[in-house]
Design a protein around this motif. Structure first.
Motif, PDB file in Angstrom:
ATOM      1  N   ASN A 327       0.822  -1.213   0.000  1.00 27.80           N
ATOM      2  CA  ASN A 327       0.000   0.000   0.000  1.00 27.80           C
ATOM      3  C   ASN A 327       0.857   1.264   0.000  1.00 27.80           C
ATOM      4  OD1 ASN A 327      -2.285  -1.499  -0.013  1.00 27.80           O
ATOM      5  ND2 ASN A 327      -2.923  -1.038   2.073  1.00 27.80           N
ATOM      6  N   SER A 372     -12.885   3.287   7.178  1.00 28.91           N
ATOM      7  CA  SER A 372     -12.516   3.016   5.787  1.00 28.91           C
ATOM      8  C   SER A 372     -13.249   1.782   5.277  1.00 28.91           C
ATOM      9  CB  SER A 372     -11.003   2.789   5.689  1.00 28.91           C
ATOM     10  OG  SER A 372     -10.653   2.396   4.381  1.00 28.91           O
ATOM     11  N   SER A 374     -12.175   0.332   2.499  1.00 26.58           N
ATOM     12  CA  SER A 374     -11.181  -0.351   1.687  1.00 26.58           C
ATOM     13  C   SER A 374     -10.917  -1.747   2.231  1.00 26.58           C
ATOM     14  CB  SER A 374      -9.872   0.454   1.681  1.00 26.58           C
ATOM     15  OG  SER A 374      -8.786  -0.334   1.271  1.00 26.58           O
TER      16      SER A 374
END
Length: 416
Positions: A327, A372, A374
């Motif tokens: 990431n 989040s 994600s």
């Protein structure tokens, strides 16, 4: 196995989902496969393995019915060994035919998967009584087999109208391949335990059994790694076939995660000590792999304490390191060049502190990891909790710093 039964945004294509919903649906299938692979490496109970497999496959294809059937050579038919959704008395008792005129028998004898999306109008095979009794309208059957004897068939059934797709088949077949190897591993371990009990009185025979166990363990580990590679390959195929760039990227990310699990597992089983690993050596090898996959201009600096940690901690630690470093390279440096630093060193009160830092563009002003959506951020939070720590994101001025303090476990701690 920590898999949520909630799939708020994961909608199968046949249920009317759009591109975003289908993306969530396929990503969830790959997450389930990866997490089941981790579960399969830790369990030593075939019954629990089969039951968890049926539960997870039902989740992955959003159906309430799934069953794992074992072939009984003496009876020349199948018995339902595990399942979800069926009436009482089915699991552990129900039998079904193994001839070529049944979809289960055809999948088992030929090795070819069978999709029946309209059982009421099916002309290739007869519909088993158990499916008719439960109002099943469509079914998908795949062979469960490792490297040796065929075990049986994994089947997902649905009482709703719709269709199972080739992508669903890829998910279920990859899952069945992983399950087949895990079953062989369990059977080999049970055979070894029985052999050890019979030869305990003879030291020579015992030493021979231990040596045989080591060979089998490493061979089974190799097969598990190969099965995970099959899953990664299926993801790669789906990614290349996807027209949407976001879907291609998401499938590629999922493929990378599955490959990381395979690599971590391979490193653990190549060590001489099963219950504990040398942190510096283990993480050092992982960093070399991450460096080899980095883009030109991207560098990775590593610092690891020379301590041992339990294997059960090494797995989530390796996966967490892969997720954080990947990431950081992807989002901290939009231009592609930059350095990421990762360390796991001794902290206060006997704890270890993991830090991953970059000098990139930093966190957005409204960043909140807990909110989040994600998948990567959710995985990072889950892996941090598995290590027994609380993840903290900090601004590094410039860049971003991730910090996780956790207490190391050792092989002896694990046994207690």
């Amino acid at each position: 196995m920590d898999v949520s039964d909630n799939a708020a945004s994961a909608i199968a294509p046949e249920q009317g989902g759009g591109m975003a919903e289908e993306l969530a649906y396929r990503l969830r299938q790959q997450q389930l496969t990866a997490e089941f692979g981790h579960f399969a490496l830790r369990t030593h109970d075939i019954a629990a393995l089969l039951q968890e497999a049926t539960r997870v496959c039902a989740l992955g294809l959003q159906s309430e019915f799934c069953k794992a059937m074992e072939y009984l050579p003496d009876e020349r038919q199948f018995i339902v060994r595990a399942g979800v959704g069926w009436k009482p008395g089915v699991v552990g008792h129900a039998r079904t035919g193994a001839d070529l005129e049944s979809p289960t028998g055809y999948a088992f004898q030929t090795g070819e998967p069978v999709i029946s999306n309209h059982l009421e109008g099916e002309t290739r095979f007869r519909t088993p009584d158990i499916l008719a009794e439960h109002g099943i309208k469509r079914a998908i059957n795949v062979l469960i087999q490792g490297e040796g004897t065929r075990f049986g068939v994994l089947e997902v059934d649905s009482p709703t109208e719709g269709r199972f797709t080739d992508a669903d088949l890829a998910f279920l077949q990859g899952f069945a391949n992983l399950l087949g190897v895990a079953i062989e591993r369990q059977q080999a371990e049970e055979a070894l335990r029985a052999s050890q009990a019979e030869t305990r009185a003879s030291e020579t025979l015992l030493q021979g059994a231990l040596a045989h166990q080591e060979v089998l363990t490493r061979e089974i580990s190799h097969r598990v790694k190969n099965s995970l590679a099959i899953v990664a390959g299926l993801l790669s195929m789906q990614g290349r076939a996807a027209a949407d760039p976001a879907l291609r990227q998401a499938l590629d990310d999922a493929r990378a995660r599955v490959q990381t699990i395979a690599s971590v597992h391979d490193r653990l089983w190549r060590t001489d000590e099963i219950h504990a690993v040398n942190l510096a050596e283990f993480m050092g090898e992982l960093c070399e792999q991450l460096r080899s996959s980095a883009k030109p201009g991207q560098t990775l600096t590593c610092d690891f304490a020379p301590v041992t940690v339990a294997t059960d901690q090494a797995v989530p630690l390796g996966l967490l390191a892969n997720e954080l470093v990947t990431n950081a390279f992807k989002y901290a440096y939009p231009g592609g060049e930059g350095d990421v630093r990762i360390s796991v060193v001794s902290g206060e009160a006997g704890q270890l502190r993991m830090m991953v830092c970059d000098q990139g563009k930093g966190l957005p002003p409204d960043f909140d990891a807990s909110r989040s959506r994600s998948l990567g951020m959710k995985l990072i939070a889950t892996l941090g909790r598995q290590l027994g720590g609380q993840a903290e994101w900090q601004g590094a001025e410039p860049g971003t710093r991730f910090v996780l303090d956790f207490r190391p476990q050792h092989g002896a701690d694990r046994e207690r």
